[in-house]
Scaffold this active site. Sequence first.
Site, PDB file in Angstrom:
ATOM      1  N   ASP A  45      29.067  18.380  85.914  1.00 28.41           N
ATOM      2  CA  ASP A  45      29.677  17.391  86.809  1.00 28.41           C
ATOM      3  C   ASP A  45      31.158  17.264  86.472  1.00 28.41           C
ATOM      4  O   ASP A  45      31.523  17.054  85.312  1.00 28.41           O
ATOM      5  CB  ASP A  45      28.977  16.039  86.627  1.00 28.41           C
ATOM      6  CG  ASP A  45      29.302  15.053  87.741  1.00 28.41           C
ATOM      7  OD1 ASP A  45      30.222  15.326  88.531  1.00 28.41           O
ATOM      8  OD2 ASP A  45      28.634  14.009  87.814  1.00 28.41           O
ATOM      9  N   ASP A  58      31.336  18.535  93.605  1.00 30.48           N
ATOM     10  CA  ASP A  58      31.757  18.389  92.207  1.00 30.48           C
ATOM     11  C   ASP A  58      30.647  18.462  91.176  1.00 30.48           C
ATOM     12  O   ASP A  58      30.872  18.153  90.003  1.00 30.48           O
ATOM     13  CB  ASP A  58      32.505  17.066  92.039  1.00 30.48           C
ATOM     14  CG  ASP A  58      31.641  15.864  92.405  1.00 30.48           C
ATOM     15  OD1 ASP A  58      30.598  16.062  93.046  1.00 30.48           O
ATOM     16  OD2 ASP A  58      32.022  14.733  92.050  1.00 30.48           O
ATOM     17  N   GLU A  59      29.452  18.862  91.575  1.00 32.65           N
ATOM     18  CA  GLU A  59      28.389  18.989  90.577  1.00 32.65           C
ATOM     19  C   GLU A  59      27.414  20.081  90.981  1.00 32.65           C
ATOM     20  O   GLU A  59      27.303  20.450  92.145  1.00 32.65           O
ATOM     21  CB  GLU A  59      27.652  17.660  90.375  1.00 32.65           C
ATOM     22  CG  GLU A  59      26.958  17.130  91.599  1.00 32.65           C
ATOM     23  CD  GLU A  59      26.195  15.839  91.303  1.00 32.65           C
ATOM     24  OE1 GLU A  59      25.372  15.846  90.364  1.00 32.65           O
ATOM     25  OE2 GLU A  59      26.425  14.841  92.010  1.00 32.65           O
TER      26      GLU A  59
END
EC number: 2.7.7.7
Length: 390
Positions: A10, A105-106
Amino acid sequence: MSIRRVMHVDLDAFFVSVEQAVRPEFKDKPVIVGGKPERRGVVAAASYEARKFGIHSGMPLITAKHLCPQAIFIEGNHQLYREYSEKFMLILSDFSPFLEPMGLDEAYLEVTGFESLHGSIAQMASKIRRRITAELGINASIGIANSKVAAKIATEQAKPNGQCEVPAGEEASFLAPLDIAVMPGIGKKTEQHLKSLGIDTLGKLAALPASFLKSCLGTYAPYLSNAAMGIDNRPVEMPSEAKSISRETTFETDTRNQTFLEAKLSYLSEKITATLRKRGKQTRVVQIKIRFADFTTLTRQKHLGQPASGNREIFQTALSLMNGILDSDRQAVRLLGVGISDFCGPEKQLEIDPAKARLEKLDASLDKIRQKYGFSSVQTGRTYRLKDMF
């Protein structure tokens, strides 16, 4: 047989971290992505410096301004965020082909048996974090466990800019003392309900009889009961191609301005058709979505006579649908969206209409320029009008 190892990666405070990477003057300052505080809107992301003032994602911008008057408020740059996300995923793909993105984003990585390549999974995580920092200028946190749910919770414990590995067989003891709020899938209402019953930790949740938990949470109970002990057999899945592409925007102020609405619709249409052509696809269905000031939402769609991928064809169809809605209801518009679906490959044609061929070449040229210099580097006349409307 190898013990299963799943990694959850993350990027810390992603939107803000990207802004700080490209604008070093924002480093170590309270930065909020979301727009100007006097406009209607919410916080999209807040730096860790801003979070110290109680600011969080989803908070109204005006509230954030009251909590931290000295904060730096900036508009989001979603094209830039997508570019960073693509680079992030490319870095991860160098470490494992079993990659499941979860937003920009992860992502999850299946890394079972990869120890021989990197010394240990922990060393592999360290390498990933170093590469992300070196190549993107932002930090990442990583959780490692035997399941997706335990790895994700481990990531939260590692933030910011850290890593946490849950040894195999110790998942239940790792999770037991943690607040139930850390469990993905437990929302505010469920959290409040469980805590009203005295169930405030994952250990207490895991210890509940299945029948009691089912009476509280219904069909979701078995998953949560297992997840609270770190049991989660869901595989890391490669993403399948999206079956639709859509874009929508909520306006800062409700509007009846036809010229503005047409310009915004043109911009949204150009965005989705650029994505469509990048995939080498055509579409058979165009959909429009309008939300009025009273929050009434209407959608309309049209099946195209021939599959299309051009800006003009998609926009003209969407415009016809939009005008059909607006002709019957002239309330101010709060939200406008356009989408396409039912994709197919490009049709082979022996003869192409010269006018259509010119438009296809124009679209291809626009795509090349935008891929190199950014989407806003070149605009059509209609979307260019938006510059004068803010």
